[in-house]
Motif scaffolding. Structure first.
Motif, short mmCIF file in Angstrom:
data_model
loop_
_atom_site.label_atom_id
_atom_site.label_comp_id
_atom_site.label_asym_id
_atom_site.label_seq_id
_atom_site.Cartn_x
_atom_site.Cartn_y
_atom_site.Cartn_z
N ALA A 1 -46.52 -57.85 40.75
CA ALA A 1 -47.78 -57.13 40.84
C ALA A 1 -48.97 -58.06 40.69
O ALA A 1 -48.84 -59.19 40.22
CB ALA A 1 -47.83 -56.04 39.78
N VAL A 2 -50.13 -57.54 41.06
CA VAL A 2 -51.40 -58.28 40.97
C VAL A 2 -52.15 -57.79 39.74
O VAL A 2 -52.15 -56.60 39.44
CB VAL A 2 -52.27 -58.02 42.22
N ILE B 1 -50.87 -63.29 40.46
CA ILE B 1 -49.70 -62.48 40.77
C ILE B 1 -48.73 -62.70 39.62
O ILE B 1 -48.51 -63.83 39.18
CB ILE B 1 -49.03 -62.94 42.09
N LEU B 2 -48.14 -61.60 39.12
CA LEU B 2 -47.20 -61.70 38.01
C LEU B 2 -45.82 -61.25 38.46
O LEU B 2 -45.67 -60.18 39.03
CB LEU B 2 -47.65 -60.83 36.83
N SER B 3 -44.83 -62.07 38.18
CA SER B 3 -43.44 -61.66 38.31
C SER B 3 -42.99 -61.31 36.90
O SER B 3 -42.84 -62.19 36.06
CB SER B 3 -42.59 -62.80 38.89
N PHE C 1 -51.63 -53.75 40.02
CA PHE C 1 -51.48 -52.99 41.26
C PHE C 1 -50.63 -53.81 42.24
O PHE C 1 -50.41 -55.00 42.05
CB PHE C 1 -52.83 -52.60 41.87
N ASP C 2 -50.13 -53.12 43.26
CA ASP C 2 -49.43 -53.81 44.34
C ASP C 2 -49.75 -53.09 45.64
O ASP C 2 -50.70 -52.30 45.70
CB ASP C 2 -47.91 -53.91 44.06
N HIS C 3 -48.98 -53.34 46.69
CA HIS C 3 -49.27 -52.73 47.99
C HIS C 3 -48.88 -51.26 48.05
O HIS C 3 -49.18 -50.58 49.02
CB HIS C 3 -48.57 -53.52 49.10
N THR C 4 -48.22 -50.73 46.99
CA THR C 4 -47.79 -49.33 47.00
C THR C 4 -48.57 -48.42 46.06
O THR C 4 -48.52 -47.20 46.20
CB THR C 4 -46.29 -49.21 46.63
N ALA C 5 -49.27 -48.98 45.08
CA ALA C 5 -50.00 -48.16 44.10
C ALA C 5 -51.20 -48.93 43.55
O ALA C 5 -51.15 -50.15 43.42
CB ALA C 5 -49.08 -47.74 42.96
N ASP C 6 -52.23 -48.16 43.20
CA ASP C 6 -53.48 -48.77 42.73
C ASP C 6 -53.50 -49.13 41.26
O ASP C 6 -54.37 -49.89 40.84
CB ASP C 6 -54.65 -47.82 42.98
N LEU D 1 -48.22 -60.60 48.73
CA LEU D 1 -48.94 -59.74 47.80
C LEU D 1 -50.32 -60.32 47.49
O LEU D 1 -51.30 -59.58 47.39
CB LEU D 1 -48.13 -59.55 46.51
N TYR D 2 -50.43 -61.63 47.37
CA TYR D 2 -51.72 -62.27 47.14
C TYR D 2 -52.67 -62.01 48.31
O TYR D 2 -53.83 -61.66 48.11
CB TYR D 2 -51.56 -63.78 46.93
N ARG D 3 -52.16 -62.16 49.55
CA ARG D 3 -52.98 -61.89 50.73
C ARG D 3 -53.45 -60.41 50.73
O ARG D 3 -54.59 -60.12 51.07
CB ARG D 3 -52.23 -62.23 52.01
N HIS D 4 -52.55 -59.53 50.35
CA HIS D 4 -52.91 -58.11 50.27
C HIS D 4 -54.02 -57.90 49.24
O HIS D 4 -54.98 -57.17 49.50
CB HIS D 4 -51.67 -57.28 49.89
#
Length: 196
Positions: free
Chosen positions: A32-33, A88-90, A59-64, A127-130
């Motif tokens: 997630a970001v 970005i966190l793993s 957040f990620d590409h699926t939820a705010d 995810l970073y680009r998103h």
């Protein structure tokens, strides 16, 4: 910068939020970001220990929005340097909890949780680009996850006056009752009284 999870092994935030009440205690990994890092809160436990808690919105590409609660001092120190939309966190082996107050699934870190900042993987780069292109508000309200109403606070007298001739209403009143008139000519006729 090590990719510790194989591509596709992270759960999306939407999947985690969809677990609802079944989420409690599950160990998950998520990519997630950082959306917001709140100021750490310090307090003393009942047994006299000084502890800190830090809430991080992700957040990620699926939820705010998804909340991660951090209790470890070293990780909190690391979190203070995270930048919105840049990091970005793993997150590996976080524990899911269902927050009854906010009516939402969240995650917390424990001793087995590992967080890698800006992992080197195609999934993280995408995810970073998103994160750089999506229009998402970085302003997070204190009660944004709360689904219930915010109760209006007033004195009992003001409450009675504001309701006027309204016969049916529900109220939760925190008070010390010194006298209650239950006679026929009383304006208040409680249907149910329950003390907590």
């Amino acid at each position: 910068n090590l990719p510790l999870q194989p591509p596709g092994q992270h759960s999306s935030i939407r999947e985690l939020l969809g677990l609802g009440l079944n989420a409690n205690g599950q160990s998950v990994s998520v990519l997630a970001v950082v959306k917001q890092v709140k100021q750490p809160v310090s307090f003393v436990t009942r047994d006299g220990r000084n502890v800190q808690r830090c809430e991080v919105k992700l957040f990620d590409h699926t939820a705010d929005e998804f909340e991660l609660t951090i209790w470890d001092k070293e990780v909190i120190t690391l979190a203070k340097n995270w930048v919105s939309r840049e990091n970005i966190l793993s997150i590996i082996s976080a524990k899911l909890v269902y927050n009854k107050y906010k009516n939402v699934v969240a995650a917390k870190c424990d001793a087995t949780t590992l967080i890698v900042t800006n992992p080197s993987s195609e999934e993280a780069h995408n995810l970073y680009r998103h994160a750089q292109t999506v229009s998402i508000s970085l302003e997070v309200e204190e009660d944004s996850g709360k689904k219930s109403f915010a109760p209006e606070r007033m004195s009992i007298y003001d409450f009675i006056v504001s309701r006027g001739n309204e016969n049916n209403f529900t109220a939760e009143i925190f008070c010390c009752i010194t006298e209650i008139n239950l006679s026929e000519n009383s304006r208040m006729k409680p249907v149910n009284i329950r003390c907590r």
